[in-house]
Scaffold this motif. Structure first.
Motif, PDB file in Angstrom:
ATOM      1  N   VAL A  95       0.837  -1.203   0.000  1.00 14.24           N
ATOM      2  CA  VAL A  95       0.000   0.000   0.000  1.00 14.24           C
ATOM      3  C   VAL A  95       0.871   1.252   0.000  1.00 14.24           C
ATOM      4  O   VAL A  95       0.650   2.187  -0.782  1.00 14.24           O
ATOM      5  CB  VAL A  95      -0.939   0.001   1.230  1.00 14.24           C
ATOM      6  N   SER A 129       2.345   1.809  -3.351  1.00 11.69           N
ATOM      7  CA  SER A 129       1.407   2.283  -4.375  1.00 11.69           C
ATOM      8  C   SER A 129       1.054   3.753  -4.163  1.00 11.69           C
ATOM      9  O   SER A 129       0.834   4.493  -5.116  1.00 11.69           O
ATOM     10  CB  SER A 129       0.155   1.403  -4.396  1.00 11.69           C
ATOM     11  N   ILE A 130       1.013   4.176  -2.910  1.00  9.29           N
ATOM     12  CA  ILE A 130       0.787   5.608  -2.647  1.00  9.29           C
ATOM     13  C   ILE A 130       1.931   6.422  -3.234  1.00  9.29           C
ATOM     14  O   ILE A 130       1.716   7.432  -3.926  1.00  9.29           O
ATOM     15  CB  ILE A 130       0.666   5.873  -1.128  1.00  9.29           C
ATOM     16  N   ASP A 154       4.025   5.577  -5.648  1.00  4.89           N
ATOM     17  CA  ASP A 154       3.998   5.535  -7.113  1.00  4.89           C
ATOM     18  C   ASP A 154       2.955   6.494  -7.679  1.00  4.89           C
ATOM     19  O   ASP A 154       3.191   7.192  -8.667  1.00  4.89           O
ATOM     20  CB  ASP A 154       3.693   4.110  -7.594  1.00  4.89           C
TER      21      ASP A 154
END
Lengths: 199, 199
Positions: free
Chosen positions: A185, A188-189, A191
């Motif tokens: 998570v 992904s934040i 990215d």
DNA sequence: GAAGTATTGGATAGGCCAGTACAAAATATG
DNA sequence: CATATTTTGTACTGGCCTATCCAATACTTC
């Protein structure tokens, strides 16, 4: 000329820093600090004058220790600007998982924790944190300007705004980690945030 | 059948919520709670059983009160998806300035403050916050999926990732506000985050 | 080895903490 | 108006809090 100390002041400071970091200022008692450092009350008060002063020094040390590698990453002329930001994010994620108690939850970042718990009523802590914020925003601007020059940062927004945004993203990642987010998570934040730099 | 209360329980709960919100759990003493609510100790303990229980209820109330308007914004079918996120950001900024003590610093968000100060050692608080997180991530996904359908959200990243990102951005804005950021800074963070939704 | 000095451990101080005990007060019901 | 029942104010409790005091200790210098 007199009896020497039997402990290392820096080690003690590190241990105190960890205690404040993991449990917060208020919830860390002087007794806890004795246990964490392995020192007696006398040694602690003799060396650090008060709980508040010890906290101040622990926070200052945290800021010093953390900013060195971050500065290295953000000023690394070998890398394109965007890659520096990416590497910084990666480091943030790593620290969220490296520094942990037995718990499955992150202990977050002492600076963020201090902003949230103390900044409003502790001007000294607020000043330390503000100084650190200015420093880090400066580093981010350097990397973002480099990114603009080398073509990896293509957004039209100015570096100051972008620095604030990246900094806020880091804060958001840290809060998310403390709320229980896992590695995937957080990555992904990070990215997704990078997408804003090349729209 | 007996002596009635002379105070409004909800008003008292609101006052306690404000106290915890502004000063944190540990730094708010039962004495502070008496003064904030205007009640005597007996009334507080008679009504709320313990400081911890009062906090639990205050946090639950905060979550309830805050989520209603946010749900309305994010589920507003009149607006395109991206505009819902934008409106949410605007609301976050407003609340950071509406709810303030005399201080020039924001008191932040009770949920974020709780994550940072308490989540690691208070499972009940952690559970409330986690539940709220799931709820808000769900709302964000709804808006983001709507945005994808109506063409305002064009990024290829999946709604789940984007929801996490938007949520982290909000957390970062709140920490920034507590660190002293002004309206313009918060707005620019929000605007920049929106760039990631249409790269 | 003696004198001087800083550190250390343990006891202590005074205050604030969350929470309770209890009696006085107030009101609804009969 | 009497009774039952709840609320409310006050005083209190035991414990933990930060911080200090002081004597014993250990080391350096002379």
């Amino acid at each position: 000329m007199a009896r020497p100390r039997t402990f290392d002041e820096e080690r003690a400071l590190d241990a105190a820093m960890r205690a404040f970091w993991a449990n917060g200022y208020e919830a860390t008692s002087t007794q806890d600090l004795c246990e964490a450092t392995g020192l007696g009350r006398s040694s602690i008060y003799n060396t650090f004058t008060s709980k508040h002063d010890l906290f101040r020094r622990a926070l200052a040390r945290y800021i010093d220790v953390m900013s060195v590698p971050q500065a290295e990453i953000l000023e690394d002329a070998e890398r394109p600007g965007l890659e520096r930001i990416r590497a910084l994010f990666a480091r943030i994620v790593d620290t969220e998982f490296d520094y942990r108690e037995d718990d499955e939850r992150s202990i977050g970042c002492l600076t963020v924790n201090t902003v949230v718990e103390l900044a409003r009523r502790d001007p000294e802590a607020a000043a330390l944190v503000e100084r650190d914020l200015d420093f880090r925003l400066g580093l981010l601007r350097v990397a973002l300007e480099a990114g603009r020059r080398d073509g990896t940062v293509t957004t039209g927004r100015d570096p100051d705004t972008l620095a604030r945004f990246i900094n806020a993203t880091i804060g958001g990642m840290r809060v998310s980690a403390q709320a229980g987010a896992g590695r995937a998570v957080l990555e992904s934040i990070a990215d997704t945030a990078l997408d804003a730099l090349r729209p």
